[in-house]
Design a protein around this motif. Sequence first.
Motif, PDB file in Angstrom:
ATOM      1  N   MET A  84       0.811  -1.211   0.000  1.00  0.00           N
ATOM      2  CA  MET A  84       0.000   0.000   0.000  1.00  0.00           C
ATOM      3  C   MET A  84       0.849   1.267   0.000  1.00  0.00           C
ATOM      4  N   ARG A  85       2.081   1.166   0.440  1.00  0.00           N
ATOM      5  CA  ARG A  85       2.976   2.320   0.439  1.00  0.00           C
ATOM      6  C   ARG A  85       3.588   2.575  -0.948  1.00  0.00           C
ATOM      7  N   LEU A  86       3.629   1.539  -1.791  1.00  0.00           N
ATOM      8  CA  LEU A  86       4.335   1.651  -3.062  1.00  0.00           C
ATOM      9  C   LEU A  86       3.788   2.730  -3.996  1.00  0.00           C
ATOM     10  N   PRO A  87       2.464   2.829  -4.208  1.00  0.00           N
ATOM     11  CA  PRO A  87       1.973   3.795  -5.207  1.00  0.00           C
ATOM     12  C   PRO A  87       2.291   5.242  -4.851  1.00  0.00           C
ATOM     13  N   GLY A  88       2.402   5.536  -3.561  1.00  0.00           N
ATOM     14  CA  GLY A  88       2.663   6.905  -3.135  1.00  0.00           C
ATOM     15  C   GLY A  88       1.463   7.811  -3.246  1.00  0.00           C
ATOM     16  N   THR A  89       0.287   7.234  -3.400  1.00  0.00           N
ATOM     17  CA  THR A  89      -0.934   8.041  -3.557  1.00  0.00           C
ATOM     18  C   THR A  89      -1.705   8.213  -2.253  1.00  0.00           C
ATOM     19  N   PHE A  90      -1.393   7.400  -1.257  1.00  0.00           N
ATOM     20  CA  PHE A  90      -2.142   7.458  -0.004  1.00  0.00           C
ATOM     21  C   PHE A  90      -1.497   8.435   0.978  1.00  0.00           C
ATOM     22  N   THR A  91      -2.329   9.164   1.679  1.00  0.00           N
ATOM     23  CA  THR A  91      -1.847   9.980   2.794  1.00  0.00           C
ATOM     24  C   THR A  91      -1.550   9.073   3.978  1.00  0.00           C
ATOM     25  N   GLU A  92      -0.821   9.568   4.952  1.00  0.00           N
ATOM     26  CA  GLU A  92      -0.534   8.776   6.144  1.00  0.00           C
ATOM     27  C   GLU A  92      -1.819   8.403   6.865  1.00  0.00           C
ATOM     28  N   GLU A  93      -2.781   9.325   6.841  1.00  0.00           N
ATOM     29  CA  GLU A  93      -4.070   9.031   7.486  1.00  0.00           C
ATOM     30  C   GLU A  93      -4.782   7.877   6.779  1.00  0.00           C
ATOM     31  N   SER A  94      -4.736   7.839   5.461  1.00  0.00           N
ATOM     32  CA  SER A  94      -5.379   6.762   4.707  1.00  0.00           C
ATOM     33  C   SER A  94      -4.669   5.438   4.933  1.00  0.00           C
ATOM     34  N   LEU A  95      -3.339   5.467   5.000  1.00  0.00           N
ATOM     35  CA  LEU A  95      -2.588   4.245   5.284  1.00  0.00           C
ATOM     36  C   LEU A  95      -2.945   3.711   6.664  1.00  0.00           C
ATOM     37  N   ALA A  96      -2.993   4.613   7.643  1.00  0.00           N
ATOM     38  CA  ALA A  96      -3.321   4.191   9.012  1.00  0.00           C
ATOM     39  C   ALA A  96      -4.741   3.629   9.071  1.00  0.00           C
ATOM     40  N   PHE A  97      -5.656   4.228   8.312  1.00  0.00           N
ATOM     41  CA  PHE A  97      -7.038   3.752   8.304  1.00  0.00           C
ATOM     42  C   PHE A  97      -7.130   2.347   7.722  1.00  0.00           C
ATOM     43  N   GLN A  98      -6.399   2.093   6.638  1.00  0.00           N
ATOM     44  CA  GLN A  98      -6.433   0.757   6.033  1.00  0.00           C
ATOM     45  C   GLN A  98      -5.833  -0.298   6.963  1.00  0.00           C
ATOM     46  N   VAL A  99      -4.767   0.075   7.654  1.00  0.00           N
ATOM     47  CA  VAL A  99      -4.178  -0.846   8.628  1.00  0.00           C
ATOM     48  C   VAL A  99      -5.179  -1.150   9.735  1.00  0.00           C
ATOM     49  N   LYS A 100      -5.858  -0.124  10.201  1.00  0.00           N
ATOM     50  CA  LYS A 100      -6.872  -0.299  11.251  1.00  0.00           C
ATOM     51  C   LYS A 100      -7.986  -1.217  10.771  1.00  0.00           C
ATOM     52  N   MET A 101      -8.450  -1.012   9.529  1.00  0.00           N
ATOM     53  CA  MET A 101      -9.500  -1.864   8.975  1.00  0.00           C
ATOM     54  C   MET A 101      -9.039  -3.312   8.878  1.00  0.00           C
ATOM     55  N   LEU A 102      -7.796  -3.504   8.437  1.00  0.00           N
ATOM     56  CA  LEU A 102      -7.263  -4.857   8.296  1.00  0.00           C
ATOM     57  C   LEU A 102      -7.154  -5.542   9.649  1.00  0.00           C
ATOM     58  N   GLU A 103      -6.727  -4.793  10.662  1.00  0.00           N
ATOM     59  CA  GLU A 103      -6.587  -5.377  11.997  1.00  0.00           C
ATOM     60  C   GLU A 103      -7.927  -5.827  12.564  1.00  0.00           C
ATOM     61  N   ARG A 104      -8.990  -5.158  12.187  1.00  0.00           N
ATOM     62  CA  ARG A 104     -10.321  -5.473  12.714  1.00  0.00           C
ATOM     63  C   ARG A 104     -11.140  -6.362  11.779  1.00  0.00           C
ATOM     64  N   SER A 105     -10.561  -6.724  10.646  1.00  0.00           N
ATOM     65  CA  SER A 105     -11.334  -7.387   9.598  1.00  0.00           C
ATOM     66  C   SER A 105     -11.640  -8.852   9.871  1.00  0.00           C
ATOM     67  N   GLY A 106     -10.801  -9.516  10.671  1.00  0.00           N
ATOM     68  CA  GLY A 106     -10.948 -10.956  10.860  1.00  0.00           C
ATOM     69  C   GLY A 106     -10.131 -11.764   9.882  1.00  0.00           C
ATOM     70  N   LEU A 107      -9.317 -11.103   9.028  1.00  0.00           N
ATOM     71  CA  LEU A 107      -8.452 -11.803   8.084  1.00  0.00           C
ATOM     72  C   LEU A 107      -7.165 -12.233   8.781  1.00  0.00           C
ATOM     73  N   GLY A 108      -6.653 -13.409   8.369  1.00  0.00           N
ATOM     74  CA  GLY A 108      -5.416 -13.919   8.930  1.00  0.00           C
ATOM     75  C   GLY A 108      -4.208 -13.566   8.080  1.00  0.00           C
ATOM     76  N   GLU A 109      -3.125 -14.306   8.284  1.00  0.00           N
ATOM     77  CA  GLU A 109      -1.852 -14.020   7.628  1.00  0.00           C
ATOM     78  C   GLU A 109      -1.632 -14.804   6.335  1.00  0.00           C
ATOM     79  N   SER A 110      -2.605 -15.604   5.917  1.00  0.00           N
ATOM     80  CA  SER A 110      -2.375 -16.494   4.771  1.00  0.00           C
ATOM     81  C   SER A 110      -3.382 -16.303   3.648  1.00  0.00           C
ATOM     82  N   THR A 111      -3.970 -15.111   3.540  1.00  0.00           N
ATOM     83  CA  THR A 111      -4.873 -14.850   2.427  1.00  0.00           C
ATOM     84  C   THR A 111      -4.052 -14.659   1.151  1.00  0.00           C
TER      85      THR A 111
END
Length: 458
Positions: A68-95
């Motif tokens: 998600m950092r590669l494109p350089g299009t996301f703000t730090e707030e957007s990156l933090a939001f996506q991380v927060k969503m992923l942490e709460r999503s119920g997804l594991g480490e092997s998707t």
Amino acid sequence: MVGNTTKFTNFLEPLFSQLTGLLCLAILISIIIIHHATRRRPVYLFDFACFKPGDSHKCTRETFFRQMRLPGTFTEESLAFQVKMLERSGLGESTYAPSSLLSVPMNSCMAEARKEAMDAVFSSVELLLIKTGVNASDIGIVIVNCSLFNPTPSLSAMVINRFGMREGVMSYSLGGMGCSAGLIAIDLAKQLLQVHKSTYAMVVSTENMTLNGYMGNNRSMLVTNSIFRMGGAAVLLSNIPADRRRSKYELVHTVRTHKGADSRSYGCVSQEEDADGTVGVALSKDLMAVAGEALKDNITTLGPLVLPLSEQFLFLITILKKKVFLMSGVKPYIPNFTRAFEHFCIHAGGRAVLDQLERSLGLSEWHMEPSRMTLYRFGNTSSSSLWYELAYAEAKGRICRGDRVWQIAFGSGFKCNSAVWRALRAVPPPAKSNHNPWMDEIGGFPVVVPKVATLASK
């Protein structure tokens, strides 16, 4: 004169008797013909197969954050939001994610999107043909559903070309119908199998991530980045009577609910451009409320078809108290659907969706296990998730003869669709050669999914 009349009467009696017998026989034959011509043909689920990508497609949380950092299009707030969503999503480490989104730099182009589609669709179909032993040339109906990727030639044409199917095969590609499109495809196949005799219908369900990652900063569009992952499934249906003894399930009911006439429902999941012209899928804040309304309408239709009379009576009493006797404060009666079904396959759309359905339907952790473990292991694979869930129940050896399975999914539009299956035989835990996506690791499930997972590296 009297004697002649008696003789004539004696002559007519056996004649009338014969005519009456012939008339009754003709009526009986007509009834049998009409019955066979108008009765609904049973639809059998011969077998199904789910796509399991290779290890090169593994997408851990750390990998996700790095990419998600590669494109350089996301703000730090957007990156933090996506991380927060992923942490709460119920997804594991092997998707899994397509190679286009895991490469450095990311390569989101049409060619890569086709490659992702071919990987998921072709692999699923190949496994299905191996499992069933059916020749591709014997399949009379092909339906492929993918909501966000609709190339020309179509995905169904890709399947027909790849597997050399016959010229007369009927093909359909369903697009833009969201995560419930797999059940719409099943219902379409059922309708076609009522018309066309002695044939097979193949339904292929997938979604495509390559061209549909959102690279902007609108929060309503960022959620999909965190939960959608790569996957696909192929299902073979039959209306051939001789296939009953070899098939796993019989399709009992399909119930489709569409709320598209309501503007709030219609717009709660929408592919559109943000203020900067970046395309993404926006999720409205009304999504959960809209889903609840669609679910209520769907189970109101489904309930009388599947619930025992005792549950229907209690539900009716509640309706009478509220609507007829205008009694305020009467809590709505939630039918006990565990009396109608042994197994539940609820679309693994996200943790919040599963939590809400668990509460609304009064289900246990055991009933929710296939959906939660599918979300954890494979992520939200859109319409194919229902088949990963059923594969989980099979891998656990839970399917017994006569068991009833309820598949339910939600989709844009807004839709809520259900399919009810009855197991025609017990399904033993799969051997390694069975091509079940869980077969190598089912012993490690279920796992405890923490409420909030911590990213290994930030």
